[in-house]
Write an enzyme that holds these catalytic residues in place. Structure first.
Site: not given
Ligand code: PMT
Length: 397
Positions: A208, A277, A287, A321, A335, A339
């Site tokens: 990301n 995730d 490859k 976060f 969350k 958590k």
């Protein structure tokens, strides 16, 4: 942080004296007032006029000048200083200070000041390694003097080895660290940053856009405030902050291992990392070849690191976060509860100036009591301090 701080900068006679010009510039740029004191030797390498032009203040050079005595005499300099920095500090000045010698303006200011003193040594490698020099340094450290150690590399005298003046940003960072309030001293803070990379084959991966900026800012702020910091980071182009223990990782599984291994010793965990995730079910050894048909890439769930940390939370403060693009508060609250967190810092990563890769963020902080604090656009550095303030207030709540 350095805004309005009064820094007395001693410059002594070594080839690295020319680098003091860059140090003055950097300190002035950070908002500090810099008063330069040069030894006789320093003036052989760089002129007072250069440092006077850059600092905007007359450079002090003479212990017995009648004109200088009233405005920049040793007592007024010693009392004015929030910090006294000597960069470069030669073996000679270190020896004089360690021996209690005060025979020129700079050593007299050192003797008279009650401000913290930071020395940035620079000298030939053999002088640095000389046991007398090392004994002097040990003695001064024992008396509370601070040091930014020299770096290794090619020295002006033609030798290779330790003795080169520390980089200017490292000296400035140390000044910041010394002048910061130490409300986290004695604590170990565990911080995560950056993305994770989940390999598909040797050349491709899932990841990301996290740059690591948010997590690195948190680590740096915690260190400035006196914490011992362990920073676990996925791949990032950033240089780790000075003085933190840096553990580079690549995948979520590696990050989990590093976090859980260090959790027991930490009094708080702050997870700013953007953990994937999912990961490819299989990472190909070679490859993957292009085929004419579509490609299906089966994925499997990665461990939820923060969830696992929440299961073994104990008395430590746990902060996550939440990177959201819709229903910011509802998703973040979910969350927070799932958590077992004390605080969640929710950023809408679609907003300009917030989230991934930028230097700023816009967040809402929700605590375990349900209180929401909405913060305006601010630098990630400033936000890091706000998050740390919350660690303290949540602990006392
Ligand atoms: O690095 P920058 O470019 O500065 O960008 C900053 C940031 C956008 C990455 C940061 O502000 C941020 O929002 N980080 C959290 C991103 C994220 O993964 O959010 P999440 O909502 O998917 O996860 C919630 C929390 O669980 C996070 O603290 C995350 O670290 C943690 N998590 C998520 C998944 C997982 N498998 N394990 C986890 O521990």
């Amino acid at each position: 942080m350095l805004k309005g701080k009064k820094i007395v900068l001693g410059v002594t006679g070594g080839i690295a004296a020319y680098k003091s010009a860059e140090l003055v510039r950097e300190l002035v740029r950070s908002g500090a007032e810099v008063f330069v004191v040069m030894t006789h030797g320093a003036q052989a390498f760089i002129t007072p006029l250069t440092l006077q032009t850059l600092s905007g203040y007359k450079v002090a050079t003479d212990l017995f000048s009648l004109i200088e005595e009233s405005e920049i005499g040793h007592i007024s300099l010693a009392e004015r200083a929030d910090i006294l920095v000597i960069a470069p500090a030669t073996a000679n000045v270190i020896g004089k200070i360690a021996g209690g010698v005060a025979d020129d303006l700079l050593t007299t200011v050192v003797m008279a000041t009650r401000a913290p003193v930071l020395l940035a040594p620079a000298m030939n490698v053999h002088m640095w390694e000389n046991p007398i020099c090392q004994e002097n340094i040990l003695k001064l450290r024992g008396r509370g003097y601070h040091f930014v150690d020299p770096e290794s590399g090619e020295l002006a005298c033609g030798y290779e080895g330790k003795g080169r003046l520390a980089e200017i940003p490292a000296i400035v960072e140390e000044i910041r660290a010394i002048l910061s309030p130490k409300d986290f001293s004695g604590e170990i803070l565990l911080v995560t940053a950056g993305p994770t990379e989940e390999p598909i084959d040797p050349v491709r991966y899932l990841s990301n856009r996290s740059s690591g900026k948010m997590g690195f800012a948190l680590a740096r702020a915690a260190r400035l405030r006196g914490a011992r910091v362990i920073l676990v980071s996925g791949p990032s182009a950033l240089k780790p902050p000075c003085g933190v223990k840096f553990i580079p990782v690549r995948t979520a599984v590696e990050m989990r291992e590093a976090v859980l291994e260090n959790l027991a010793q930490a009094s708080a965990l702050i997870m700013a990392a953007a953990v994937s995730d999912y990961r490819p079910q299989r990472s190909h050894a070679e490859k993957m070849k292009k085929s004419k048909t579509e490609l299906n890439l089966p994925l499997e769930l990665n461990p939820d690191i923060l969830f696992e940390a929440g299961q073994r939370k104990g008395k430590r403060v746990l902060i996550g976060f939440a990177a959201e693009t819709e229903d910011l508060l509802a998703n973040a609250r979910k969350k927070l509860t799932e958590k077992n967190l004390d605080l969640i810092v929710a950023n809408d990563v679609n907003r300009p100036g917030a989230g991934f890769a930028v230097d700023t963020n816009i967040v809402k902080m929700i605590d375990r009591f349900g209180k929401v604090e909405e913060l305006p656009l601010m630098s990630k550095e400033d936000l890091a301090h706000r998050v740390l303030d919350r660690v303290l207030s949540l602990r006392s709540a």
